[in-house]
Design a protein around this motif. Structure first.
Motif, PDB file in Angstrom:
ATOM      1  N   GLY A 141       0.860  -1.320  -0.039  1.00 47.42           N
ATOM      2  CA  GLY A 141       0.105   0.178   0.240  1.00 47.42           C
ATOM      3  C   GLY A 141       0.902   1.449  -0.154  1.00 47.42           C
ATOM      4  N   GLN A 142       2.118   1.290  -0.301  1.00 51.67           N
ATOM      5  CA  GLN A 142       2.932   2.197  -0.330  1.00 51.67           C
ATOM      6  C   GLN A 142       2.654   3.040  -1.598  1.00 51.67           C
ATOM      7  OE1 GLN A 142       7.084   0.590   0.571  1.00 51.67           O
ATOM      8  NE2 GLN A 142       6.666   0.773   2.524  1.00 51.67           N
ATOM      9  N   ALA A 143       2.931   4.408  -1.231  1.00 53.69           N
ATOM     10  CA  ALA A 143       2.698   5.354  -2.650  1.00 53.69           C
ATOM     11  C   ALA A 143       4.038   5.288  -3.408  1.00 53.69           C
ATOM     12  CB  ALA A 143       2.381   6.765  -2.279  1.00 53.69           C
ATOM     13  N   ILE A 144       3.748   5.209  -4.680  1.00 49.53           N
ATOM     14  CA  ILE A 144       5.076   5.441  -5.548  1.00 49.53           C
ATOM     15  C   ILE A 144       5.505   6.734  -5.771  1.00 49.53           C
ATOM     16  CG2 ILE A 144       5.838   4.798  -7.864  1.00 49.53           C
ATOM     17  CD1 ILE A 144       3.797   2.352  -7.916  1.00 49.53           C
ATOM     18  N   ILE A 145       6.720   7.043  -5.614  1.00 55.26           N
ATOM     19  CA  ILE A 145       7.336   8.310  -5.815  1.00 55.26           C
ATOM     20  C   ILE A 145       8.468   8.112  -7.147  1.00 55.26           C
ATOM     21  CG2 ILE A 145       8.543  10.130  -5.162  1.00 55.26           C
ATOM     22  CD1 ILE A 145       6.164   9.675  -3.503  1.00 55.26           C
ATOM     23  N   HIS A 146       7.729   8.318  -8.415  1.00 52.22           N
ATOM     24  CA  HIS A 146       8.517   8.042  -9.347  1.00 52.22           C
ATOM     25  C   HIS A 146       9.674   9.162  -9.411  1.00 52.22           C
ATOM     26  CE1 HIS A 146       9.646   7.843 -13.783  1.00 52.22           C
ATOM     27  NE2 HIS A 146       8.871   6.588 -13.775  1.00 52.22           N
ATOM     28  N   PRO A 147      10.878   8.707 -10.189  1.00 50.20           N
ATOM     29  CA  PRO A 147      12.060   9.325  -9.835  1.00 50.20           C
ATOM     30  C   PRO A 147      11.921  10.611 -10.765  1.00 50.20           C
ATOM     31  CG  PRO A 147      12.418   7.210 -11.069  1.00 50.20           C
ATOM     32  CD  PRO A 147      11.341   6.972 -10.424  1.00 50.20           C
ATOM     33  N   PHE A 148      11.509  10.530 -11.876  1.00 49.09           N
ATOM     34  CA  PHE A 148      11.055  12.051 -12.592  1.00 49.09           C
ATOM     35  C   PHE A 148       9.841  12.199 -13.228  1.00 49.09           C
ATOM     36  CE2 PHE A 148      12.913   8.447 -15.397  1.00 49.09           C
ATOM     37  CZ  PHE A 148      11.947   8.412 -16.191  1.00 49.09           C
ATOM     38  N   ASP A 149       8.921  11.147 -13.430  1.00 49.61           N
ATOM     39  CA  ASP A 149       7.561  11.527 -13.951  1.00 49.61           C
ATOM     40  C   ASP A 149       6.406  11.605 -12.980  1.00 49.61           C
ATOM     41  OD1 ASP A 149       7.189  11.724 -16.944  1.00 49.61           O
ATOM     42  OD2 ASP A 149       6.382   9.810 -17.179  1.00 49.61           O
ATOM     43  N   ASN A 150       6.740  12.844 -12.095  1.00 55.73           N
ATOM     44  CA  ASN A 150       5.781  13.050 -11.201  1.00 55.73           C
ATOM     45  C   ASN A 150       6.021  14.640 -10.745  1.00 55.73           C
ATOM     46  OD1 ASN A 150       5.400  13.962  -8.260  1.00 55.73           O
ATOM     47  ND2 ASN A 150       5.239  11.819  -7.801  1.00 55.73           N
ATOM     48  N   TYR A 151       4.959  15.132 -11.215  1.00 58.31           N
ATOM     49  CA  TYR A 151       4.965  16.770 -11.086  1.00 58.31           C
ATOM     50  C   TYR A 151       5.491  17.320  -9.823  1.00 58.31           C
ATOM     51  CZ  TYR A 151       2.036  16.621 -15.419  1.00 58.31           C
ATOM     52  OH  TYR A 151       1.700  16.290 -16.647  1.00 58.31           O
ATOM     53  N   ASN A 152       5.178  16.586  -8.738  1.00 58.38           N
ATOM     54  CA  ASN A 152       5.767  17.118  -7.279  1.00 58.38           C
ATOM     55  C   ASN A 152       7.190  16.983  -7.401  1.00 58.38           C
ATOM     56  OD1 ASN A 152       2.949  17.751  -6.436  1.00 58.38           O
ATOM     57  ND2 ASN A 152       2.808  15.543  -5.629  1.00 58.38           N
ATOM     58  N   VAL A 153       7.661  16.024  -7.827  1.00 57.37           N
ATOM     59  CA  VAL A 153       9.022  15.893  -7.798  1.00 57.37           C
ATOM     60  C   VAL A 153       9.772  16.937  -8.746  1.00 57.37           C
ATOM     61  CG1 VAL A 153      11.065  14.204  -8.887  1.00 57.37           C
ATOM     62  CG2 VAL A 153       9.198  13.361  -7.607  1.00 57.37           C
ATOM     63  N   MET A 154       9.235  17.204 -10.002  1.00 61.00           N
ATOM     64  CA  MET A 154       9.625  18.186 -10.740  1.00 61.00           C
ATOM     65  C   MET A 154       9.893  19.602 -10.343  1.00 61.00           C
ATOM     66  SD  MET A 154       7.978  17.583 -14.501  1.00 61.00           S
ATOM     67  CE  MET A 154       7.030  15.830 -14.686  1.00 61.00           C
ATOM     68  N   ALA A 155       8.682  19.888  -9.338  1.00 58.25           N
ATOM     69  CA  ALA A 155       8.656  21.256  -8.882  1.00 58.25           C
ATOM     70  C   ALA A 155       9.405  21.412  -7.767  1.00 58.25           C
ATOM     71  CB  ALA A 155       7.151  21.418  -7.909  1.00 58.25           C
ATOM     72  N   GLY A 156       9.662  20.313  -7.077  1.00 57.68           N
ATOM     73  CA  GLY A 156      11.077  20.304  -6.156  1.00 57.68           C
ATOM     74  C   GLY A 156      12.150  20.488  -6.815  1.00 57.68           C
ATOM     75  N   GLN A 157      12.404  19.855  -7.737  1.00 55.81           N
ATOM     76  CA  GLN A 157      13.822  20.196  -8.644  1.00 55.81           C
ATOM     77  C   GLN A 157      14.081  21.545  -8.959  1.00 55.81           C
ATOM     78  OE1 GLN A 157      14.690  17.589  -7.401  1.00 55.81           O
ATOM     79  NE2 GLN A 157      14.481  15.595  -8.498  1.00 55.81           N
ATOM     80  N   GLY A 158      12.705  21.956  -9.485  1.00 57.38           N
ATOM     81  CA  GLY A 158      12.767  23.516 -10.078  1.00 57.38           C
ATOM     82  C   GLY A 158      13.282  24.367  -9.016  1.00 57.38           C
ATOM     83  N   THR A 159      13.442  24.105  -7.626  1.00 56.12           N
ATOM     84  CA  THR A 159      13.871  25.028  -6.682  1.00 56.12           C
ATOM     85  C   THR A 159      15.461  25.068  -6.852  1.00 56.12           C
ATOM     86  OG1 THR A 159      14.260  23.262  -5.203  1.00 56.12           O
ATOM     87  CG2 THR A 159      12.119  24.379  -4.926  1.00 56.12           C
ATOM     88  N   ILE A 160      16.050  24.476  -7.625  1.00 52.90           N
ATOM     89  CA  ILE A 160      17.375  24.425  -8.009  1.00 52.90           C
ATOM     90  C   ILE A 160      17.485  25.987  -8.653  1.00 52.90           C
ATOM     91  CG2 ILE A 160      19.413  23.980  -9.280  1.00 52.90           C
ATOM     92  CD1 ILE A 160      18.220  20.931  -9.064  1.00 52.90           C
ATOM     93  N   ALA A 161      16.705  26.105  -9.781  1.00 52.64           N
ATOM     94  CA  ALA A 161      16.659  27.308 -10.513  1.00 52.64           C
ATOM     95  C   ALA A 161      16.244  28.282  -9.570  1.00 52.64           C
ATOM     96  CB  ALA A 161      15.776  27.108 -11.749  1.00 52.64           C
ATOM     97  N   SER A 162      15.382  28.280  -8.742  1.00 49.40           N
ATOM     98  CA  SER A 162      14.938  29.605  -8.075  1.00 49.40           C
ATOM     99  C   SER A 162      15.917  30.019  -7.241  1.00 49.40           C
ATOM    100  CB  SER A 162      13.547  29.157  -7.151  1.00 49.40           C
ATOM    101  OG  SER A 162      13.657  28.287  -6.153  1.00 49.40           O
ATOM    102  N   GLU A 163      16.690  29.298  -6.629  1.00 49.09           N
ATOM    103  CA  GLU A 163      17.870  29.472  -6.011  1.00 49.09           C
ATOM    104  C   GLU A 163      18.986  30.297  -6.881  1.00 49.09           C
ATOM    105  OE1 GLU A 163      18.144  26.483  -2.133  1.00 49.09           O
ATOM    106  OE2 GLU A 163      19.805  26.446  -3.654  1.00 49.09           O
TER     107      GLU A 163
END
Length: 328
Positions: A141-163
């Motif tokens: 029943g664990q939720a899958i956190i896809h390594p790249f095809d996940n909008y929440n993951v992408m948003a988190g990676q986008g913080t690299i650019a905001s910094e």
């Protein structure tokens, strides 16, 4: 749902206490070699040793917020994302399982178990990774956190650019090592929202052939998905994701920098010798493209950001030891 600058900003608020604001460093020697100003964003100094901590924290924390009774999270990874999800799950007090291919570097496997995650090995193919992860999710029943095809993951990676745009406000371009496209998508979306005149270029291993797909705006890769034969285990996924590819088509340049294994090794050595930074081969790809490949770029581009995406290197297995390389 998609990723916007608003999601990136929200992600930064959510995760900033759990990540490092990584420094930007420069080198006059590398600037002279490139004929431009280079600014290196040191995500190799990030929590867990790679940029992946950003996306993993955002996705895992959102799982905890949206599902307080969550059974935990599961992911599949070449190593860095697995470490990051294990770290984020520990921070969120969630159970975690991580699927990695047989042959994943020991330094990454040790880090995953060190964060308390259950480590599961699979056959070294994208389909085996996906199937093994899905089986665990079904059973636990664990939720899958896809390594790249996940909008929440992408948003988190986008913080690299905001910094990055805050640290160097007038960048003309950013070079990003690419695998499935999660980091490149997030950086591209954030850059479009913060500094739309700044161009984002992908840097790929030989064999990915992303440029053809971007030019055609159509996924031109063979099926089933494959791994590329490359020393850069962090960027060996040949295909970009179903969710990331449309973003890449809309937001990054169709010109792609393609780097060989020997060129990645040169980039790694330049990082260690000139920047005093231990980086993975994927980071070496971006360094090589910035230092040696700038003649292919628009001459009006003067200030170039370079993402040092990770530093999880097995120091007993440095790629230039007992290896014949063709560079000078």
């Amino acid at each position: 749902m998609a990723v916007t600058i608003s999601e990136v900003r929200a992600a930064y608020i959510r995760i900033h206490k759990w990540i490092h604001k990584t420094p930007v460093i420069t080198s006059q020697t590398l600037d002279a070699m490139a004929g431009r100003e280079l600014y290196f964003k040191t995500e190799n100094l990030q929590k867990t040793g790679a940029f992946k901590a950003r996306g993993a924290c955002n996705a895992v924390f959102m799982e905890k917020e949206q599902n307080p009774q969550s059974a935990g999270v599961v992911t599949h990874s070449s190593g860095n994302h697995g470490q990051a999800v294990a770290y984020a799950a520990k921070c969120a007090s969630l159970k975690c399982s991580v699927v990695v291919p047989k042959g994943t570097p020991k330094v990454k496997c040790d880090a995953i178990t060190g964060y308390g995650a259950n480590l599961v090995f699979c056959e070294p193919s994208p389909q085996s990774r996906k199937d093994t992860c899905a089986k665990i999710a079904s059973e636990t029943g664990q939720a899958i956190i896809h390594p790249f095809d996940n909008y929440n993951v992408m948003a988190g990676q986008g913080t690299i650019a905001s910094e990055f745009h805050d640290q160097v406000p007038d960048l003309d371009a950013i070079l990003v090592p690419i695998s499935g496209g999660g980091m490149t998508s997030g950086i591209a979306v954030a850059t479009r929202g913060l500094r739309p005149q700044c161009k984002v270029y992908a840097v790929e291993p030989l064999g990915k052939d992303l440029q053809r797909s971007l030019e055609q705006k159509c996924r031109m890769w063979p099926n089933p998905p494959q791994f590329i034969d490359t020393i850069a285990d962090a960027i060996r996924t040949q295909q970009c994701g179903d969710l990331t590819f449309p973003i890449l088509c809309d937001y990054i340049e169709s010109k792609v920098f393609t780097v060989t294994d020997d060129q990645m090794i040169e980039g790694m050595r330049l990082s260690m010798e000139r920047l005093k930074m231990v980086v993975e081969a994927a980071s070496g790809a971006a360094v090589y493209a910035a230092v040696r490949g700038m003649s292919e770029m628009d001459p009006s581009i003067r200030k170039v950001g370079v993402i040092l995406c990770g530093g999880n290197v097995d120091l007993d297995m440095l790629p230039w030891v007992n290896r014949s390389t063709s560079y000078q």
